[in-house]
Scaffold this motif. Structure first.
Motif, mmCIF file in Angstrom:
data_model
loop_
_atom_site.group_PDB
_atom_site.id
_atom_site.type_symbol
_atom_site.label_atom_id
_atom_site.label_comp_id
_atom_site.label_asym_id
_atom_site.label_seq_id
_atom_site.Cartn_x
_atom_site.Cartn_y
_atom_site.Cartn_z
ATOM 1 N N ASN A 526 1.037 -0.503 -6.194
ATOM 2 C CA ASN A 526 0.545 0.445 -5.500
ATOM 3 C C ASN A 526 1.404 1.503 -5.520
ATOM 4 N N PRO A 528 2.499 5.482 -5.597
ATOM 5 C CA PRO A 528 1.970 7.080 -6.267
ATOM 6 C C PRO A 528 3.070 7.484 -6.881
ATOM 7 N N TYR A 557 -2.329 6.965 -7.201
ATOM 8 C CA TYR A 557 -1.658 4.741 -6.948
ATOM 9 C C TYR A 557 -2.029 4.022 -7.870
#
Length: 564
Positions: A526, A528, A557
């Motif tokens: 996950n 960014p 993400y």
């Protein structure tokens, strides 16, 4: 590895057959511990590589070429002067020694014919390349060995050449003495026993002789018949008629070794097998060695900068009591009538804190007004220091941040050209002195290696592997191309070539996964990733390599891609 005297006896025979009566037409020195002789023999050109590298010392013909340094080392100039154009008389290997002796016929300054010998000592960390004149005097060597390095044997110009100290071991070619020695075998590992008693054999060669004779390498005792078989197999190792040069992932061999599988690649000569085996291995060793050295310089710089930052932060903490100094000064001025010279302290009401009593320390040698001025001066000094520290801390944190991006680039390097770029970058920021990088020409520094590239649904995606590549990618991209980078995480710049069309969301997501893969968050989930158009990406004036600012970004993400 079996780079033992056994294998070099075969190497010498092959070299003598191909190079005898040939002439040295070119001499180069691509590495500080390696030379290459360009030889013309019987209408064929050969390249003889001799390396004194501690990790990959060797001597063999090679078909691979390396780039030469910009300036010629002194040893190379010496060889060119003394044996350039020399005729090769013979190539020999002293019995059971890891030495190649190349006898040469050349001319001196008076144009008289003289004999010289180029000696390659292939002995691991003690390896050397030595030029000896007709009187046995050392002319020069690639590695000087003085009395401070070795008390047993010095290798210096002007000294008499002496062979390396002889091992107190027997020759495996003497069958009778071998039988007698093997008769004293105490049991256990036969290969280890052979190595301890006989010279010139690597463990794999000794184990092979034992296995061929007994079909095992570990036994309690040896009978007379078994001793005879092992002695015969030791001699058979040197039988040129049974040679079948080959190599596998493990090593190279004069013939297939029974103990090391059956998956061998066969070659026309042992020189060819060695060249193929060492090419990738040596390149990887030198790549890793150079990368490790540069990373060490960078990590030392990071440690120094962290220490400097820690000092600034501690100094900042010590200055945070400036408001208390200001209050003490104001309280003293407001209560001058209550203070007498000679007092060491006074307790006053602090109207800034509901008139709570506060004890102010005084200098008894100074007047009340002077004591107040001392507090105001301390306040002014700390305030000025804090303003300076704020700038210094920001600058030092940016410096550490930049160092981290360079350190990440090392983990993405796969080519020597990329190491060159990182070396140039470290030189640019002052971590490498000019004299340490003088062998890299301006042309090499200026030449940028290619970034990673792939195609996603017809769109070209490029990934920079270092700051130089990152700057090149962003600078060379078109305004409507898409630029991606992990958000607040060190990583590569990624460019999607839009080709005057709107890039699909699926392509952006895949490019984002690649951006995460080639970042410090490669092992995270996950992650960014920001993306925007290249026209919204700008490089501030004076910013370090790879540093940009961007606007109009969106964030996705993603989990890092497994591969390119």
């Amino acid at each position: 590895m079996p780079s033992d005297a056994l294998h070099y006896s075969f190497i010498a025979d092959e070299l003598n057959e191909k190079l005898c009566d040939g002439r040295i037409e070119k001499i180069s020195m691509p590495e500080k511990d390696e030379i290459v002789l360009g030889i013309r023999s019987r209408g064929t050109n050969y390249s003889l590589l001799i390396s004194a590298s501690p990790m990959a010392s060797r001597c063999h013909l090679t078909k691979h070429r390396k780039e030469n340094p910009a300036s010629a080392p002194s040893f190379l100039m010496h060889l060119r002067k003394h044996i350039g154009g020399a005729k090769i008389i013979s190539v020999k290997n002293p019995s059971c020694e890891r030495i190649i002796c190349i006898k040469l016929l050349t001319r001196n300054e008076m144009s008289d014919e003289v004999c010289k010998t180029l000696i390659a000592e292939i002995m691991g960390k003690y390896s050397n390349i030595i030029l000896v004149d007709s009187n046995g005097i050392i002319s020069d060597s690639i590695r000087k060995v003085g009395i401070d390095t070795s008390s047993k044997r010095q290798v210096l110009p002007g000294l008499k050449y002496e062979s390396a100290p002889a091992q107190d071991k027997l020759s495996p070619l003497n069958t009778e003495s071998a039988k007698l020695t093997l008769a004293s075998f105490p049991g256990g590992d036969i290969g280890a026993y052979i190595i301890s008693k006989f010279k010139g054999l690597a463990p794999s060669s000794a184990n092979e002789a034992a296995y061929r004779a007994l079909r095992m390498i570990d036994c309690p005792t040896l009978t007379n018949t078994q001793c005879a078989k092992v002695a015969e197999e030791l001699v058979a190792l040197y039988n040129l008629k049974t040679a079948r040069p080959c190599l596998n992932e493990r090593d190279f061999y004069i013939r297939p070794y029974s103990l090391y599988g059956t998956d061998y690649k066969f070659c026309q000569s042992l020189n060819e097998a060695m060249d193929e085996y060492f090419f990738d291995r040596d390149r990887a060793l030198r790549f890793n060695e150079r990368s490790k050295h540069l990373q060490s310089l960078l990590k030392n710089a990071i440690a120094r900068t962290q220490k400097k930052l820690s000092g600034f932060i501690q100094k900042e903490e010590s200055c945070k009591g400036l408001e208390a100094d200001k209050i003490c000064g104001e309280l003293l001025l407001a209560n001058l009538y209550r203070i007498k010279t000679g007092m060491t302290s006074v307790t006053l009401e602090n109207w800034y804190n509901e008139n709570a009593p506060v004890t102010v320390t005084l200098d008894p040698q100074k007047s009340p007004q002077s004591n107040a001025q001392i507090y105001f001066k301390n306040y002014s000094k700390k305030k000025k220091t804090l303003e300076q520290l704020k700038t210094l801390i920001k600058k030092t944190q940016d410096e550490l941040d930049y160092y981290d991006t360079v350190l990440l680039s090392f983990s993405l390097c796969t080519e020597n050209s990329e190491i060159d770029e990182l070396a140039a970058e470290l030189e640019q920021i002052g971590l490498i002195k000019n004299k340490q990088s003088k062998n890299r020409t301006r042309k090499n520094i200026a030449k940028t290696s290619a970034p990673l590239s792939t195609v996603v649904e017809g769109y070209t995606v490029k990934i920079g592997k270092n700051n130089i590549q990152n700057d090149m990618l962003t600078k060379g991209a078109k305004n409507n191309d898409v630029w991606l980078h992990t958000k607040n995480i060190h990583g590569s710049h990624v460019i999607i070539s839009a080709e005057n069309s709107k890039v699909p969301e699926s392509v952006i997501l895949e490019a984002a996964r690649l951006a995460a893969r080639y970042s410090k968050a490669a092992q995270s989930q996950n992650v960014p990733v920001d993306y925007t158009l290249v026209k919204y990406v700008n490089k501030p004036s004076g910013a370090p390599l790879g540093k940009v600012i961007y606007t109009h970004q969106s964030t996705v993400y993603v989990d890092p891609a497994n591969n390119l």
